[in-house]
Design an enzyme around this catalytic site. Structure first.
Site, PDB file in Angstrom:
ATOM      1  N   GLU A 285      -9.634  47.982 -29.704  1.00 43.01           N
ATOM      2  CA  GLU A 285     -10.721  47.004 -29.821  1.00 43.01           C
ATOM      3  C   GLU A 285     -11.994  47.588 -30.418  1.00 43.01           C
ATOM      4  OE1 GLU A 285     -11.552  44.454 -26.503  1.00 43.01           O
ATOM      5  OE2 GLU A 285      -9.476  44.539 -25.816  1.00 43.01           O
TER       6      GLU A 285
ATOM      7  N   ASP B  48      -7.361  46.289 -24.830  1.00 42.21           N
ATOM      8  CA  ASP B  48      -7.637  46.558 -23.417  1.00 42.21           C
ATOM      9  C   ASP B  48      -6.569  45.963 -22.494  1.00 42.21           C
ATOM     10  OD1 ASP B  48      -9.863  47.913 -24.143  1.00 42.21           O
ATOM     11  OD2 ASP B  48     -11.312  46.387 -23.523  1.00 42.21           O
TER      12      ASP B  48
ATOM     13  N   ASP C 246      -6.181  43.897 -20.083  1.00 41.14           N
ATOM     14  CA  ASP C 246      -6.513  42.714 -19.302  1.00 41.14           C
ATOM     15  C   ASP C 246      -6.168  41.481 -20.124  1.00 41.14           C
ATOM     16  OD1 ASP C 246      -8.488  42.630 -21.225  1.00 41.14           O
ATOM     17  OD2 ASP C 246     -10.132  43.093 -19.869  1.00 41.14           O
TER      18      ASP C 246
ATOM     19  N   GLU D 135      -8.034  39.341 -21.779  1.00 44.86           N
ATOM     20  CA  GLU D 135      -8.710  39.270 -23.066  1.00 44.86           C
ATOM     21  C   GLU D 135      -8.049  40.215 -24.065  1.00 44.86           C
ATOM     22  OE1 GLU D 135     -11.202  37.160 -23.940  1.00 44.86           O
ATOM     23  OE2 GLU D 135     -10.988  36.258 -21.958  1.00 44.86           O
TER      24      GLU D 135
ATOM     25  N   ARG E  70     -12.914  47.411 -16.069  1.00 44.11           N
ATOM     26  CA  ARG E  70     -12.829  45.997 -15.668  1.00 44.11           C
ATOM     27  C   ARG E  70     -11.627  45.843 -14.753  1.00 44.11           C
ATOM     28  NH1 ARG E  70     -14.375  45.505 -21.160  1.00 44.11           N
ATOM     29  NH2 ARG E  70     -16.497  44.680 -21.351  1.00 44.11           N
TER      30      ARG E  70
ATOM     31  N   HIS F 248      -4.134  47.379 -12.245  1.00 43.01           N
ATOM     32  CA  HIS F 248      -5.161  48.352 -12.590  1.00 43.01           C
ATOM     33  C   HIS F 248      -5.368  49.337 -11.447  1.00 43.01           C
ATOM     34  CE1 HIS F 248      -7.161  45.326 -15.562  1.00 43.01           C
ATOM     35  NE2 HIS F 248      -5.987  45.744 -15.961  1.00 43.01           N
TER      36      HIS F 248
END
Length: 827
Positions: A9, A82, A84, A86, A310, A355
């Site tokens: 990203e 990442d 997650d 998103e 996150r 995570h």
């Protein structure tokens, strides 16, 4: 292995990972999302299964083109966005774009995730690729569609009913409600007086304090002593008993207590603790944590210093537990290590993805080793994360608690509390902060007291107290409350708070959130007409639905259909709400001039009280109290000869002509703060500190408007080393820290504020000035101000075009343009 293309990203992460993978791998960045919904009505087709129409994000088009070009000469595509929702969605959108370009027909596509950017973690991820997780993508799409349906339908209603350019969001509206309701509680709060009786005592040379806990053999409650007369009566009675019998220790109780360490950081607890201990906002915390995760140069190497930031998980990998326990034994001793590793369980029922908690990637990189290597903010946050992770695996602290009761053979009791730390345990490394400062009797130290012994009394005092309203939210307490209500998720807390500030619904004063008048009107409108959709339970329930989609337990279209039907019906019902009903609030008070009801209205400069009979009746007054007649100054206006009067505006009191609006003469009451530096442009005036119409401090010549020279930063009487301009100004940037800058646009030379002359000369040798702006008059103004002036000079638009622009929702670019105007002098 042929040439491989890896997409992440951010460019910082790309540089770090490329060093780990070797020459066969090319690593490029997508710079975040590559596609988004079309920015117009109909991007989510509610009539056809909520089909979503996407468009390539224009600002990232060149990055996608670079990825496409590199893919043509690569054998496989590795998606390392990442770990997650998103990140999963970014990978999916990129694949869709590349497939449209025909670049994936004969190339393998792999999805890899890693929770820390270290050589071992990156290579381990490459060795175990997987497919794109469709359930996570669907959950992200559902969230995006929900936010779109709320924003693109509710925001225009706010434009028509309250003010153009406003916005309402599914999550931000619930957060705004929290802030507004807390303000309502504070305004409705009624202070209550109460008193406590305390004694200042001494055993030998050791002073300590005690508090009256029992009177007439009954335990005292908070409001048992409510006035000074009663407090004085009790105080005198205690003094008389002590004078007659002396004060003795009647009972001493000792207890042993263990204090356990806090769990390692999640996103929300990191934001809370960084706010308490470092004064960081949630967005600042996440920005710094992102840098620590993506990779930081530490001299000999560039490495990610922390795991993914996150997360709402509190578990640690077995490898990390082993490393932490080994470090604790080696640096603190076996006594500081519990018999078994501590394993924590999250309190969140919907903890997302697999995570870890936030921890250092290598515990051997202690903060002491990185002091002076990392920038200040990076070091402070890393120090916090490192200490919390180490402390969470250390032994419990042991404390001796002591409570001593003292009396004078009477019906009352004084109690002294204290504690002694017998073994510090984890407290040797880290102690969790508190949201609100509170008196902790147990943290006081007591001298050794024995039952039956006498103690000296230095004073017996009565202390007056008043109950306090609930405190306004800070970054820490707002994040904590959002998490407790289930509003948003770890990745959204910072953006929620930032959106409220950007929309000017809240403002921050002394690190506390105050709702603005606009925010309170918007909040009241949403609660009054869309209460279900700003209800905390409803918002949390939607998060549960999204989590169920992510787990594959629900389909996203039925979830959207269940939301859209009732919401759309309510929108149509509320379309007929009048503007006055939306922006006004009735008061139980009659107009003193015409007898009609008074209203609280929203005006250009905030809320005020006005008559409901307007325009027939013009009665109005400030919200804070009745309108007073203007106070005369005692001299006449130099322009028209009418008397001058004192008035109060949005920036305080000032002097104005009583003939306003026919005469617009004004004077400032407060003289601007001087700097002692002569204006370098006119060489007559002095540069003084002023405040723009938006509250931002700037420095300008005190002969304005004769001289319009202005700076955004504090001036310094030091010539520019490059061009010789008589002054520099101070500037603080997130990337470069504190620096000195030449205000001349054609020079703009800048260097660290603490730089030595030799370092400045080295920077001069490599410095390239910016290209000329083309506006010779703008050199003395802040650069952004010059840009705004040139834009304004480009020519007026047609009335229709201007109207169209005003009716659009406020974008970030528009906000930036609005706030970057030339500093405006106010009265």
């Amino acid at each position: 292995m042929g040439q491989q293309l890896v997409v992440v990203e951010s460019p910082a992460k790309a540089k770090t990972i490329e060093k780990y993978l070797g020459k066969d791998f090319t690593v490029l960045a997508s710079y975040g999302h590559v596609r988004d919904l079309l920015p117009k009505e109909g991007a989510v087709d509610t009539e056809h299964g909520f089909a979503m129409r996407y468009a390539e994000i224009e600002r990232n088009r060149r990055h996608v083109d670079a990825i496409a070009k590199a893919l043509r000469s690569a054998d496989a595509l590795w998606l390392a966005t990442d770990p997650d929702r998103e990140g999963e969605a970014i990978s999916w959108h990129l694949v869709e774009l590349l497939r449209e370009k025909g670049l994936l027909e004969d190339r393998a596509v792999h999805r890899v995730v890693f929770h820390e950017i270290t050589q071992k973690a990156v290579r381990e991820a490459i060795a175990h690729p997987r497919e794109i997780a469709g359930d996570l993508v669907n959950a992200q799409q559902a969230r995006r569609a929900l936010d779109y349906l709320v924003g693109f339908n509710l925001s225009p209603l706010l434009w028509r009913k309250v003010r153009p350019g406003l916005s309402a969001g599914r999550v931000q509206s619930a957060a705004l409600r929290l802030v507004c309701e807390r303000e309502d509680e504070i305004e409705a709060f009624v202070r209550q007086e109460y008193w406590t009786i305390g004694a200042q005592l001494r055993r030998g040379e050791d002073p300590f304090t005690a508090r009256l806990t029992h009177w007439q053999q009954q335990k005292l409650e908070q409001f048992d002593i409510v006035d000074g007369e009663r407090a004085e009566e009790i105080r005198q009675a205690i003094l008389a008993d002590i004078a007659a019998h002396g004060l003795r220790v009647r009972k001493v109780e000792r207890k042993n207590r263990q204090r356990q360490p806090a769990a390692p950081f999640t996103t929300s607890t990191l934001q809370q603790e960084a706010s308490r201990k470092l004064g960081f906002s949630a967005s600042r915390t996440m920005r710094v944590a992102q840098q620590l995760y993506e990779g930081v140069s530490i001299g000999t190497e560039t490495v990610g210093l922390i795991t993914y930031m996150r997360t709402d998980a509190v578990n640690l990998a077995e490898e990390a537990l082993t490393s932490l326990r080994s470090f604790i034994v080696g640096h603190y001793g076996a006594d500081f290590l519990p018999a078994e590793a501590r394993r924590y369980q999250t309190k969140s029922k919907n903890a997302q993805e697999a995570h870890e908690a936030i921890r250092p990637t290598d515990v051997q990189r202690t903060p002491e080793k990185l002091r002076g290597v990392l920038e200040r903010d990076l070091w402070r946050l890393y120090d916090l994360i490192w200490k919390r992770a180490v402390a969470c695996q250390m032994a419990a602290a042991r404390l001796d608690l002591v409570a001593a009761d003292l009396d004078a053979d009477s019906h009352w009791t004084l109690r002294a509390n204290g504690s002694t730390v017998t073994f510090p345990g984890f407290m040797a490394v880290y102690l969790e902060g508190r949201d609100e400062a509170a008196e902790e009797d147990e943290e006081r130290l007591l001298p050794p007291l024995r039952e039956g012994e006498s103690v000296a009394v230095d004073a017996v005092l009565g202390e007056q107290h008043f109950t306090e309203p609930p405190p306004r939210y800070s970054d820490a307490t707002l994040v904590k409350t959002l998490e407790a209500h289930g509003i948003g998720r770890p990745s959204t807390y910072a953006s929620i708070i930032q959106t409220l500030q950007n929309r000017e619904y809240v403002e921050v004063q002394q690190r506390r959130f105050f709702p603005t008048d606009l925010g309170r009107v918007v909040g009241r409108f949403l609660i009054q007409h869309f209460e279900r959709y700003v209800d905390y339970g409803f918002t949390a329930g939607m998060e549960d639905e999204l989590d169920a989609i992510a787990r594959g337990e629900k389909q996203w279209q039925p979830v959207l259909a269940q939301f859209w039907g009732p919401f759309h019906e309510l929108l149509e019902e509320k379309a007929n709400v009048s503007r006055q009903e939306a922006t006004s609030e009735a008061l139980d008070e009659d107009c003193p001039e015409c007898g009609k009801k008074l209203l609280v209205k929203l005006g250009r400069h905030g809320r005020f009280i006005a008559c409901s009979g307007f325009p027939e009746c013009h009665y109005a007054r400030p919200l804070e109290g009745p309108r007073d007649a203007p106070e005369p100054v005692g001299r006449d206006c130099p322009d028209c000869g009418q008397p001058l009067v004192y008035k109060t505006g949005r920036y305080g009191r000032f002097i104005s002509c009583s003939a306003y609006p026919q005469c617009k003469y004004i004077e400032a009451l407060n003289k601007p703060k001087g700097t002692g530096i002569t204006c370098p442009q006119c060489k007559v005036g002095e540069l003084v500190e002023k405040r723009s119409r938006y509250g931002k401090i700037f420095y300008s010549c005190d002969t304005y408007p004769k001289c319009s020279y202005a700076l955004w930063g504090p001036p310094l009487q030091r010539p520019c080393p490059r061009c010789g301009w008589p002054i520099l100004y101070q500037k603080s940037t997130k990337r470069r820290g504190e620096e000195l800058v030449c205000p001349q646009a054609e020079c703009a030379f800048h260097f660290p504020a603490a730089a030595e002359d030799a370092e400045v000369q080295r920077l001069l040798a490599d410095y390239t000035p910016p290209p000329p702006k083309g506006d010779a008059d703008a050199t003395a103004r802040p650069r952004r101000a010059a840009k705004t002036v040139k834009k304004a000079a480009a020519g007026p638009k047609s009335a229709a075009a201007a109207k169209t622009v005003r009716s659009k929702p406020t974008s970030k670019a528009a906000t930036k343009s609005k706030t970057s105007k030339k500093p405006t002098v106010k009265a």
